[in-house]
Motif scaffolding. Sequence first.
Motif, short mmCIF file in Angstrom:
data_model
loop_
_atom_site.label_atom_id
_atom_site.label_comp_id
_atom_site.label_asym_id
_atom_site.label_seq_id
_atom_site.Cartn_x
_atom_site.Cartn_y
_atom_site.Cartn_z
N GLU A 14 0.55 -1.41 0.18
CA GLU A 14 -0.24 0.01 0.02
C GLU A 14 0.84 1.11 -0.17
O GLU A 14 0.34 2.03 -0.67
CB GLU A 14 -0.95 0.17 1.03
CG GLU A 14 -1.63 -1.40 1.16
CD GLU A 14 -1.60 -2.42 1.89
OE1 GLU A 14 -2.45 -3.06 2.03
OE2 GLU A 14 -0.29 -2.31 2.22
N LYS A 15 1.62 1.09 1.14
CA LYS A 15 2.67 2.63 0.88
C LYS A 15 3.74 2.49 -0.02
O LYS A 15 3.26 3.95 -0.60
CB LYS A 15 3.48 2.17 2.50
CG LYS A 15 2.71 2.52 3.71
CD LYS A 15 3.79 2.39 4.51
CE LYS A 15 2.73 2.77 6.37
NZ LYS A 15 3.39 2.50 7.30
N LYS A 26 1.51 3.73 -3.36
CA LYS A 26 0.68 4.93 -2.95
C LYS A 26 2.11 6.27 -3.23
O LYS A 26 1.81 7.32 -4.41
CB LYS A 26 0.69 5.46 -1.87
CG LYS A 26 0.10 6.76 -1.87
CD LYS A 26 -0.41 7.24 -0.17
CE LYS A 26 -1.00 9.12 0.12
NZ LYS A 26 -0.97 9.37 1.00
N THR A 76 1.58 8.77 -6.45
CA THR A 76 1.93 9.63 -6.45
C THR A 76 2.63 10.78 -7.35
O THR A 76 2.49 11.19 -7.63
CB THR A 76 2.51 10.92 -4.65
OG1 THR A 76 1.45 10.09 -3.70
CG2 THR A 76 2.03 11.95 -4.96
N PHE A 115 -4.00 10.37 -3.59
CA PHE A 115 -4.20 8.52 -3.50
C PHE A 115 -4.72 8.44 -1.46
O PHE A 115 -3.61 9.28 -1.08
CB PHE A 115 -2.86 7.97 -4.17
CG PHE A 115 -2.75 7.73 -5.33
CD1 PHE A 115 -3.92 6.83 -5.76
CD2 PHE A 115 -2.87 9.02 -6.31
CE1 PHE A 115 -3.70 7.14 -7.31
CE2 PHE A 115 -2.46 8.92 -7.10
CZ PHE A 115 -2.90 8.20 -8.24
N TYR A 116 -5.62 7.96 -1.31
CA TYR A 116 -4.83 7.17 0.01
C TYR A 116 -5.30 6.14 0.32
O TYR A 116 -5.89 5.74 0.46
CB TYR A 116 -6.85 8.26 0.83
CG TYR A 116 -7.03 9.43 0.09
CD1 TYR A 116 -6.34 10.70 0.73
CD2 TYR A 116 -7.79 10.24 -0.59
CE1 TYR A 116 -6.48 11.67 0.83
CE2 TYR A 116 -7.83 11.19 -1.61
CZ TYR A 116 -7.57 12.28 -0.52
OH TYR A 116 -7.93 13.78 -0.88
N ILE A 154 -6.76 1.20 -2.23
CA ILE A 154 -5.79 2.30 -2.15
C ILE A 154 -6.78 3.23 -2.65
O ILE A 154 -7.62 2.69 -3.94
CB ILE A 154 -4.56 2.58 -2.79
CG1 ILE A 154 -3.80 4.16 -2.89
CG2 ILE A 154 -5.11 2.30 -4.26
CD1 ILE A 154 -2.53 4.39 -2.87
N PHE A 164 -8.70 6.71 -4.61
CA PHE A 164 -7.70 7.93 -5.33
C PHE A 164 -8.75 8.90 -5.20
O PHE A 164 -9.72 8.12 -5.88
CB PHE A 164 -7.15 7.73 -5.65
CG PHE A 164 -7.29 7.00 -7.20
CD1 PHE A 164 -8.11 7.33 -8.64
CD2 PHE A 164 -7.49 5.43 -7.23
CE1 PHE A 164 -8.45 6.33 -9.42
CE2 PHE A 164 -7.28 4.51 -8.31
CZ PHE A 164 -8.32 5.81 -9.22
N GLU A 166 -5.06 9.80 7.35
CA GLU A 166 -4.61 8.39 6.90
C GLU A 166 -5.10 7.79 8.15
O GLU A 166 -3.79 6.44 7.75
CB GLU A 166 -3.03 9.04 5.50
CG GLU A 166 -4.18 9.25 4.71
CD GLU A 166 -3.77 8.90 3.88
OE1 GLU A 166 -3.77 8.28 3.21
OE2 GLU A 166 -1.87 10.36 3.41
#
Length: 163
Positions: A13-14, A17, A21, A29-30, A53, A55, A103
């Motif tokens: 996920e990280k 993102k 981005t 993006f969240y 994710i 967005f 977040e």
Amino acid sequence: MDYYCAMILSGQEKAFKEAATAALPQARFYIFERRLQNRSRGWFEAPLFPGYIFFQTEKLTPEFFEILRNINGFCRILYDNQHPTQISGQSLEELKLFIKNGEHWGISKVQFIPGQKIKAISGPLVGLEGQIVAVNRKRKQITVQSSLTQDGKKFDLLYEDVE
């Protein structure tokens, strides 16, 4: 702005993102993480929706989709790549509340009013009181049901009792 959800490889996920981005600066993006605790790991952050994710973008163009598709870890836009579905209605209101809460979700302060509902004083539970489906006072966890998923995913959040 239109809001969508993409399925990605769990655990990435990280990294996804960050790459998304950088590749698509016109979009936001969240990923949402909650603070948890257990005996073996102590305090840690865990994804609220592992493998997903969210967005927002002005428009989901073929060019945007092609760039997104080429980012490592991408699986598909929900519900499928041929028919991406915008998040709308109750789900959109919930997503906007999540975005507003940030977040990284800490511990909520709640008040138990006899004969009434739980009242969240602060933290990520503010605004989600109506979606609480269970309370575990021993573990200090509240189970919330989300409308963001078709199956009504449930997740636990930690709380502190306020007298």
